[in-house]
Design an enzyme around this catalytic site. Sequence first.
Site, PDB file in Angstrom:
ATOM      1  N   TYR A   1      -2.622  -0.650   9.787  1.00 56.00           N
ATOM      2  CA  TYR A   1      -3.671  -1.605  10.158  1.00 56.00           C
ATOM      3  C   TYR A   1      -3.895  -1.584  11.669  1.00 56.00           C
ATOM      4  O   TYR A   1      -3.115  -1.006  12.416  1.00 56.00           O
ATOM      5  CB  TYR A   1      -3.271  -3.017   9.728  1.00 56.00           C
ATOM      6  CG  TYR A   1      -3.336  -3.232   8.246  1.00 56.00           C
ATOM      7  CD1 TYR A   1      -4.539  -3.527   7.613  1.00 56.00           C
ATOM      8  CD2 TYR A   1      -2.196  -3.124   7.456  1.00 56.00           C
ATOM      9  CE1 TYR A   1      -4.606  -3.712   6.243  1.00 56.00           C
ATOM     10  CE2 TYR A   1      -2.255  -3.311   6.081  1.00 56.00           C
ATOM     11  CZ  TYR A   1      -3.464  -3.608   5.488  1.00 56.00           C
ATOM     12  OH  TYR A   1      -3.535  -3.785   4.129  1.00 56.00           O
TER      13      TYR A   1
ATOM     14  N   GLN B   1      -1.010   2.549  -5.646  1.00 49.99           N
ATOM     15  CA  GLN B   1      -2.412   2.817  -5.267  1.00 49.99           C
ATOM     16  C   GLN B   1      -3.383   2.366  -6.352  1.00 49.99           C
ATOM     17  O   GLN B   1      -4.449   1.832  -6.056  1.00 49.99           O
ATOM     18  CB  GLN B   1      -2.593   4.298  -4.990  1.00 49.99           C
ATOM     19  CG  GLN B   1      -2.494   4.604  -3.507  1.00 49.99           C
ATOM     20  CD  GLN B   1      -2.714   6.064  -3.186  1.00 49.99           C
ATOM     21  OE1 GLN B   1      -2.972   6.871  -4.070  1.00 49.99           O
ATOM     22  NE2 GLN B   1      -2.592   6.392  -1.922  1.00 49.99           N
TER      23      GLN B   1
ATOM     24  N   ARG C   1       0.859  -1.197   0.000  1.00 50.23           N
ATOM     25  CA  ARG C   1       0.000   0.000   0.000  1.00 50.23           C
ATOM     26  C   ARG C   1       0.890   1.240   0.000  1.00 50.23           C
ATOM     27  O   ARG C   1       0.945   1.986   0.984  1.00 50.23           O
ATOM     28  CB  ARG C   1      -0.963  -0.067   1.169  1.00 50.23           C
ATOM     29  CG  ARG C   1      -2.086  -1.042   0.831  1.00 50.23           C
ATOM     30  CD  ARG C   1      -3.113  -1.162   1.884  1.00 50.23           C
ATOM     31  NE  ARG C   1      -4.403  -1.428   1.262  1.00 50.23           N
ATOM     32  CZ  ARG C   1      -5.493  -1.704   1.943  1.00 50.23           C
ATOM     33  NH1 ARG C   1      -5.477  -1.736   3.250  1.00 50.23           N
ATOM     34  NH2 ARG C   1      -6.626  -1.936   1.314  1.00 50.23           N
TER      35      ARG C   1
ATOM     36  N   ASP D   1      -4.316  -1.379  -6.123  1.00 50.45           N
ATOM     37  CA  ASP D   1      -4.744  -1.881  -4.814  1.00 50.45           C
ATOM     38  C   ASP D   1      -6.140  -2.519  -4.915  1.00 50.45           C
ATOM     39  O   ASP D   1      -7.157  -1.848  -4.764  1.00 50.45           O
ATOM     40  CB  ASP D   1      -4.729  -0.695  -3.836  1.00 50.45           C
ATOM     41  CG  ASP D   1      -5.037  -1.094  -2.409  1.00 50.45           C
ATOM     42  OD1 ASP D   1      -5.473  -2.231  -2.180  1.00 50.45           O
ATOM     43  OD2 ASP D   1      -4.853  -0.247  -1.519  1.00 50.45           O
TER      44      ASP D   1
ATOM     45  N   SER E   1      -8.440  -2.221  -1.783  1.00 50.09           N
ATOM     46  CA  SER E   1      -9.162  -0.948  -1.642  1.00 50.09           C
ATOM     47  C   SER E   1     -10.293  -0.827  -2.649  1.00 50.09           C
ATOM     48  O   SER E   1     -11.406  -0.442  -2.288  1.00 50.09           O
ATOM     49  CB  SER E   1      -8.204   0.235  -1.830  1.00 50.09           C
ATOM     50  OG  SER E   1      -7.366   0.349  -0.728  1.00 50.09           O
TER      51      SER E   1
HETATM   52  P1  NAD Z   1      -9.001  -3.593   7.289  1.00 51.39           P
HETATM   53  O1  NAD Z   1      -9.871  -4.131   6.222  1.00 51.39           O
HETATM   54  O2  NAD Z   1      -7.803  -4.347   7.698  1.00 51.39           O
HETATM   55  O3  NAD Z   1      -9.882  -3.364   8.615  1.00 51.39           O
HETATM   56  C1  NAD Z   1     -11.072  -2.609   8.590  1.00 51.39           C
HETATM   57  C2  NAD Z   1     -11.112  -1.682   9.785  1.00 51.39           C
HETATM   58  O4  NAD Z   1     -11.401  -2.445  10.976  1.00 51.39           O
HETATM   59  C3  NAD Z   1      -9.827  -0.916  10.081  1.00 51.39           C
HETATM   60  O5  NAD Z   1     -10.090   0.468  10.040  1.00 51.39           O
HETATM   61  C4  NAD Z   1      -9.449  -1.392  11.471  1.00 51.39           C
HETATM   62  O6  NAD Z   1      -8.799  -0.388  12.226  1.00 51.39           O
HETATM   63  C5  NAD Z   1     -10.794  -1.765  12.049  1.00 51.39           C
HETATM   64  N1  NAD Z   1     -10.749  -2.594  13.252  1.00 51.39           N
HETATM   65  C6  NAD Z   1      -9.940  -3.652  13.541  1.00 51.39           C
HETATM   66  N2  NAD Z   1     -10.221  -4.139  14.768  1.00 51.39           N
HETATM   67  C7  NAD Z   1     -11.253  -3.400  15.260  1.00 51.39           C
HETATM   68  C8  NAD Z   1     -11.983  -3.436  16.469  1.00 51.39           C
HETATM   69  N3  NAD Z   1     -11.718  -4.316  17.430  1.00 51.39           N
HETATM   70  N4  NAD Z   1     -12.954  -2.520  16.650  1.00 51.39           N
HETATM   71  C9  NAD Z   1     -13.235  -1.611  15.690  1.00 51.39           C
HETATM   72  N5  NAD Z   1     -12.594  -1.533  14.517  1.00 51.39           N
HETATM   73  C10 NAD Z   1     -11.594  -2.416  14.309  1.00 51.39           C
HETATM   74  O7  NAD Z   1      -8.590  -2.111   6.928  1.00 51.39           O
HETATM   75  P2  NAD Z   1      -8.421  -1.445   5.506  1.00 51.39           P
HETATM   76  O8  NAD Z   1      -9.726  -0.984   5.022  1.00 51.39           O
HETATM   77  O9  NAD Z   1      -7.623  -2.336   4.648  1.00 51.39           O
HETATM   78  O10 NAD Z   1      -7.566  -0.165   5.894  1.00 51.39           O
HETATM   79  C11 NAD Z   1      -6.425  -0.286   6.748  1.00 51.39           C
HETATM   80  C12 NAD Z   1      -5.633   0.979   6.697  1.00 51.39           C
HETATM   81  O11 NAD Z   1      -4.953   1.100   5.469  1.00 51.39           O
HETATM   82  C13 NAD Z   1      -6.428   2.253   6.857  1.00 51.39           C
HETATM   83  O12 NAD Z   1      -5.656   3.127   7.641  1.00 51.39           O
HETATM   84  C14 NAD Z   1      -6.530   2.773   5.463  1.00 51.39           C
HETATM   85  O13 NAD Z   1      -6.744   4.157   5.408  1.00 51.39           O
HETATM   86  C15 NAD Z   1      -5.165   2.391   4.954  1.00 51.39           C
HETATM   87  N6  NAD Z   1      -5.094   2.297   3.497  1.00 51.39           N
HETATM   88  C16 NAD Z   1      -4.025   2.863   2.876  1.00 51.39           C
HETATM   89  C17 NAD Z   1      -3.919   2.780   1.500  1.00 51.39           C
HETATM   90  C18 NAD Z   1      -2.765   3.389   0.789  1.00 51.39           C
HETATM   91  O14 NAD Z   1      -2.012   4.111   1.382  1.00 51.39           O
HETATM   92  N7  NAD Z   1      -2.579   3.095  -0.467  1.00 51.39           N
HETATM   93  C19 NAD Z   1      -4.874   2.119   0.771  1.00 51.39           C
HETATM   94  C20 NAD Z   1      -5.942   1.529   1.442  1.00 51.39           C
HETATM   95  C21 NAD Z   1      -6.028   1.620   2.802  1.00 51.39           C
END
Ligand code: NAD
Length: 420
Positions: free
Chosen positions: A230, A127, A122, A130, A133
Amino acid sequence: MGQTVFIPRELDANEPRVAASPDTVKRLTALGFDVVVEAGAGTASRIPNEEFTKAGAAIGKAGDVSRADVVLKVRRPSEAELKAYRPGTAVIAIMDPYGNDAAVAALAKAGVTAFSMEFMPRITRAQSMDVLSSQANLAGYQAVIDAAAEYDRALPMMMTAAGTVPAAKAFIMGVGVAGLQAIATARRLGAVVTATDVRPAAKEQVASLGAKFLAVEDEEFKAAETAGGYAKEMSKEYQAKQAALTAEHIAKQDIVITTALIPGRLAPKLVSAAMVASMKPGSVIVDLAVERGGNVEGAVPGQVVTTADGVKIVGHLNVPGRVAASASLLYARNLYAFLETLVDKATKTLAVNRDDELVKATMLTNGGKVVHPAFVRAEQEPRVEPPAIPAKTMVADASAKPAAKKPAASRKPKTTGGIA
Ligand code: NAD
């Protein structure tokens, strides 16, 4: 004649997506590839054969995979499908390798160079590649649409001459990519939205979407985000505090959408049976984590369960596939963006640079071997203990796995022509 990219029809009955679109066919052709799409590959994504033909593809049959240099897929090819693949073919798909050692070994045995799109780092450069996403974003949207369809009342507040319909209250648990889109969608439909997460960064994002943030904001919360962005697995104490805080809130909600995941672990249980029972009859819970163990007690993968108290728990599988026409367009672009980096623009042929971080992160098998650090040991030393987490429940974050051993392949010199 250029090299051939083949796009098969997905054989999994629960997979309506396709790995190419007319737009990416045009782009692939411009890159110098001959593109062959299996007849009917796009039908379930509302892309008829003619659209692919107009974009420059030839329509073929399943057996044409044997002359492909590159295969673009949604799901990992099965052992039966692999029989027709030529060794050396680059196969780019969501490989779902965790807990599927035999399937990974079959990819190696077939001699294909398999790339696992869900391992794409990521980073800014990647991007556009991904898939997690692009697909999670649509899943978050679709979760709200599914909730609205099950919720047999209006979502927005309506002030009419005949009286006022109150706005539905929606609570989004887990505010990553899917959760943020769920918030935005629920807001657009007029619901009053609250959301929770364990990562402090989520607080501002929730506020920026016009929703209210609710969380136990203690010291553990302040350190809950890993360097990779994460969530960590929270302590029992935190989980208890979180449950106490959310229990009272959930009882007042009409719709709850859960999306919480932790890389390499089962999804955290956030909604207990007692919390479900506390909701009003006709309330709806959508568990987007159901394929990874589920956030909601009582959620059943692939089913909509109605509890004795009249609460519906929605556990649809492959939620991005429920909006396949949109999901395929984005997925196809993700694949194209990655494939473009594997092509030598001068010779218009595949030239995989094994030193590229994108290749290192995603290459699963090559030259008859499993080469990904997270899986190389599985091949050499068959695991004795059963995997702690069922295959379908793993979060595809290769970076979360300790590197078992430096892969032999990574010591090979950089190549410029084809895949070494
Ligand atoms: P994910 O699918 O791994 O998890 C979904 C959400 O569940 C996360 O926000 C996580 O914090 C939350 N979570 C985990 N345990 C929990 C709990 N006990 N109670 C409540 N919530 C809980 O996450 P994702 O959608 O893949 O995103 C992870 C991170 O990556 C985020 O910060 C996102 O902004 C970031 N991201 C970055 C890029 C990039 O830079 N290219 C792209 C996509 C996502």
